[in-house]
Enzyme design. Structure first.
Site, PDB file in Angstrom:
ATOM      1  N   GLU A 336      39.718  26.332  40.116  1.00  4.92           N
ATOM      2  CA  GLU A 336      41.137  26.710  40.025  1.00  4.92           C
ATOM      3  C   GLU A 336      42.007  26.042  41.089  1.00  4.92           C
ATOM      4  OE1 GLU A 336      41.123  31.012  39.781  1.00  4.92           O
ATOM      5  OE2 GLU A 336      39.752  30.977  38.066  1.00  4.92           O
ATOM      6  N   ASP A 382      38.549  25.147  35.715  1.00  4.40           N
ATOM      7  CA  ASP A 382      39.893  25.764  35.756  1.00  4.40           C
ATOM      8  C   ASP A 382      40.186  26.527  34.465  1.00  4.40           C
ATOM      9  OD1 ASP A 382      42.503  26.394  36.789  1.00  4.40           O
ATOM     10  OD2 ASP A 382      42.455  24.499  37.890  1.00  4.40           O
ATOM     11  N   GLU A 446      33.375  29.984  31.032  1.00  9.31           N
ATOM     12  CA  GLU A 446      33.630  31.423  31.201  1.00  9.31           C
ATOM     13  C   GLU A 446      34.204  32.042  29.923  1.00  9.31           C
ATOM     14  OE1 GLU A 446      35.949  32.308  34.753  1.00  9.31           O
ATOM     15  OE2 GLU A 446      35.012  30.667  35.859  1.00  9.31           O
TER      16      GLU A 446
HETATM   17  O1  9MR Z   1      34.158  38.301  36.833  1.00  9.28           O
HETATM   18  C1  9MR Z   1      34.748  38.328  38.113  1.00  9.28           C
HETATM   19  C2  9MR Z   1      35.245  39.718  38.399  1.00  9.28           C
HETATM   20  O2  9MR Z   1      34.166  40.628  38.469  1.00  9.28           O
HETATM   21  C3  9MR Z   1      36.030  39.723  39.696  1.00  9.28           C
HETATM   22  O3  9MR Z   1      36.621  40.979  39.869  1.00  9.28           O
HETATM   23  C4  9MR Z   1      37.105  38.643  39.671  1.00  9.28           C
HETATM   24  C5  9MR Z   1      37.857  38.638  40.966  1.00  9.28           C
HETATM   25  O4  9MR Z   1      38.545  37.477  41.210  1.00  9.28           O
HETATM   26  O5  9MR Z   1      36.497  37.405  39.424  1.00  9.28           O
HETATM   27  C6  9MR Z   1      35.926  37.375  38.175  1.00  9.28           C
HETATM   28  O6  9MR Z   1      35.565  36.110  37.761  1.00  9.28           O
HETATM   29  C7  9MR Z   1      36.583  35.136  37.743  1.00  9.28           C
HETATM   30  C8  9MR Z   1      35.934  33.831  38.092  1.00  9.28           C
HETATM   31  O7  9MR Z   1      35.332  33.930  39.338  1.00  9.28           O
HETATM   32  C9  9MR Z   1      36.922  32.682  38.067  1.00  9.28           C
HETATM   33  N1  9MR Z   1      37.615  32.605  36.845  1.00  9.28           N
HETATM   34  C10 9MR Z   1      38.246  33.837  36.395  1.00  9.28           C
HETATM   35  C11 9MR Z   1      37.221  34.962  36.358  1.00  9.28           C
HETATM   36  C12 9MR Z   1      37.863  36.232  35.858  1.00  9.28           C
HETATM   37  O8  9MR Z   1      38.809  36.697  36.762  1.00  9.28           O
END
Ligand code: 9MR
Length: 544
Positions: A336, A382, A446
């Site tokens: 990101e 991203d 993701e």
């Molecule tokens: O799945 C993750 C969630 O449990 C966390 O609360 C969150 C906090 O930032 O991050 C989530 O995963 C993220 C990932 O690391 C990056 N892309 C977006 C995902 C969803 O927020």
């Protein structure tokens, strides 16, 4: 003898009918008919303005009275009850209750939440929304759900409460403050033998897609416990694992020089025992970082210098990648880094990396990663690249520049947090083809498909029609991914962001109290139409 067997038969049938053949324990059973609130009380405190929780004989679903909750000034005010003083990981509580209101909007969402305290009494309580329901004005509505206690050994007591979706105080409207009634509330701790189990006699997702790519999922430490039903699903259907949170810097290096590998290793160990491949998420990100990282060691009020931060970054990348060399195949080196407005994400959008190091931190991270493990696949990851053509073009330009400068980037990760309507399959296809034209692979990192199409869409119930629409989306997207894989554009794994709906990050985000259902398995570990759309579409009626 005859009488005896009849008696046994009688026991069997009553057990069958009333669900008592197991040792379920009724924990809360309040019908409000014996002149008592049965342990329910208000959540607010006197200082905050107390809501009123009292018996009401004029409104009831059954019997003599119900519980009225009035005088609410905050969304989170509602009735609360202690569930247990002994939180046991994996315990499953089933809940049923009736709810009613008669003023304000034609439909209103309600949320069941839990509050947990910890053995360390100085630790702040944790709050978690379990699920949300839509209730129609003027109609007593039965709500039912299950709650599984998470595998946190430090937790102590659990309370349950009902509230409306969270809003900051200054945004609260009369609709959020409605008076409501509840009746016939039951919480039952299920006998372990009767807990929901993963459905195993179904086709194997990963096998079916193996000719095209492996299929991965994001997991938590709890889910890789062999006693968890999710672990059964993981072993059957997935061949790649990535940690949802446990491989982020705040988890790996909470203090300078102190590496805590335990949570990440729990996932790696499970995966190695069960023949999984691994991705690592993520080496560099603007969020979920420990506080010390951007501070001077000797004086935490001062921002770290450029040199020291560069050293910290290099040491971090090398420490992680050398440890997992030959074990973890693919890394999100940076995550990101693009702005949601223009160019790279800067300090204004939360990137201390960019603020302190300038844009070179991206190239450097890739170069140091290559040094640490020359065989690993290095990915730049991203979101919204499929839907936002400006951002997509910026990613193209960024990676083009990196390749021209000789920076070792192998793949572009497209997160694909999308929804049942948008972006279109064609938009996603164009994104993949554009990136692949740079000579890098494209990896879906993701994927999840929200049932909500905007941040403002109100809570809705998960209907069969909605699940069919979602199944169609999964089917169409995977058909396009197969085609892209055949063209050589895709990396050899597609990763879904989670396994069962009740653990998805989409619950409570971006709307607190809104429960989503974006994945292939539901909260009872059962396959959804979306799963069948990927393994045997003819089984889903109405699928095109
Ligand atoms: O799945 C993750 C969630 O449990 C966390 O609360 C969150 C906090 O930032 O991050 C989530 O995963 C993220 C990932 O690391 C990056 N892309 C977006 C995902 C969803 O927020």
């Amino acid at each position: 003898m005859k009488r005896m067997s009849l008696f046994v038969l009688f026991l069997f049938f009553t057990g069958f009918l009333f669900g008592q053949s197991f040792n379920h324990v009724t924990v809360i059973d309040t019908s409000f008919d014996n002149g008592s609130l049965g342990g329910w009380g208000p959540r607010g405190s006197v200082q905050q303005g107390l809501e009123r929780v009292e018996l009401d004989t004029s409104v009831k679903r059954s019997g003599a009275a119900s519980m009225r909750i009035s005088n609410r000034t905050k969304t989170w005010q509602g009735p609360v009850h202690k569930l247990t003083d002994n939180a046991v990981a994996g315990d499953v509580y089933s809940m049923s209750a009736w709810i009613y209101y008669n003023e304000g909007p034609a439909m209103s969402p309600f949320v069941l939440s839990v509050q947990r305290s910890f053995k360390d009494t100085s630790k702040a309580h944790a709050y978690q929304n379990i699920t949300s329901f839509q209730v129609r004005r003027g109609e007593w509505t039965e709500i039912k759900t299950e709650y599984t206690v998470g595998a946190d050994p430090t937790q102590a007591s659990i309370w349950v409460y009902f509230e409306l979706p969270f809003k900051e105080d200054h945004l609260v409207t009369p609709n959020d403050r409605i008076t409501f009634w509840m009746d016939d509330i039951k919480f039952i701790k299920l006998d372990p033998a009767s807990r929901p189990k993963a459905e195993l006699n179904i086709p194997n997702l990963a096998d079916i897609w193996a000719p095209h790519f492996d299929i991965g999922t994001a997991v938590t430490r709890d889910e890789v416990d062999f006693s968890s039903p999710t672990a059964q699903i993981l072993m059957k259907h997935f061949t790649v694992l990535v940690a949802g949170n446990e491989q982020k810097m705040e988890s790996i290096q909470p203090e300078e020089g102190k590496f805590d590998w335990a949570p990440a290793d729990a996932i790696i160990n499970f995966g190695e025992m069960t023949g999984m491949r691994f991705r690592w998420h993520t080496l560099v990100w603007h969020t979920q970082n420990p506080a010390w990282l951007f501070q001077e060691s000797a004086n935490s009020t001062r921002t770290v210098s450029r040199n020291v931060l560069n050293q910290r970054l290099r040491t971090y990348i090398q420490t992680v990648m050398r440890r997992y060399r030959g074990r973890v195949e693919s890394y999100d080196v940076v995550n990101e880094v693009l702005s949601d407005r223009s160019g790279l994400r800067t300090g204004a959008e939360g990137s201390r990396w960019h603020e302190i190091l300038g844009p070179e931190y991206i190239d450097n991270a890739f170069r140091w990663a290559k040094e640490a493990d020359p065989t690993a696949q290095l990915v730049i990851n991203d979101y919204n690249l499929e839907s936002d053509t400006r951002k997509r073009q910026e990613m193209f330009n960024l990676v083009k520049g990196m390749k021209e400068r000789g920076v070792p980037v192998d793949a572009i990760g497209i997160q694909m947090h999308i929804n049942i309507r948008t972006p279109s399959v064609q938009q996603i296809r164009e994104t993949i083809e554009l990136f692949a034209s740079l000579g890098v692979k494209v990896m879906v990192t993701e994927l999840d498909i929200s049932i909500y199409t905007s941040d403002t869409e109100p809570i809705k119930n998960v209907t069969p029609a909605l699940l069919l629409e979602q199944a169609q989306r999964y089917k169409d997207i995977f058909a396009m991914l197969r085609e892209q894989s055949q063209k050589g554009n895709l990396a050899d794994m597609v990763v879904i962001w989670g396994t069962t709906d009740h653990t998805s990050w989409k619950n409570d985000f971006p709307v607190r109290g809104r429960t989503d259902a974006p994945l292939l398995f539901d909260g009872r570990y059962q396959s959804k139409p979306a799963f069948w759309a990927l393994v045997q579409p003819t089984r889903v009626q109405g699928l095109r």
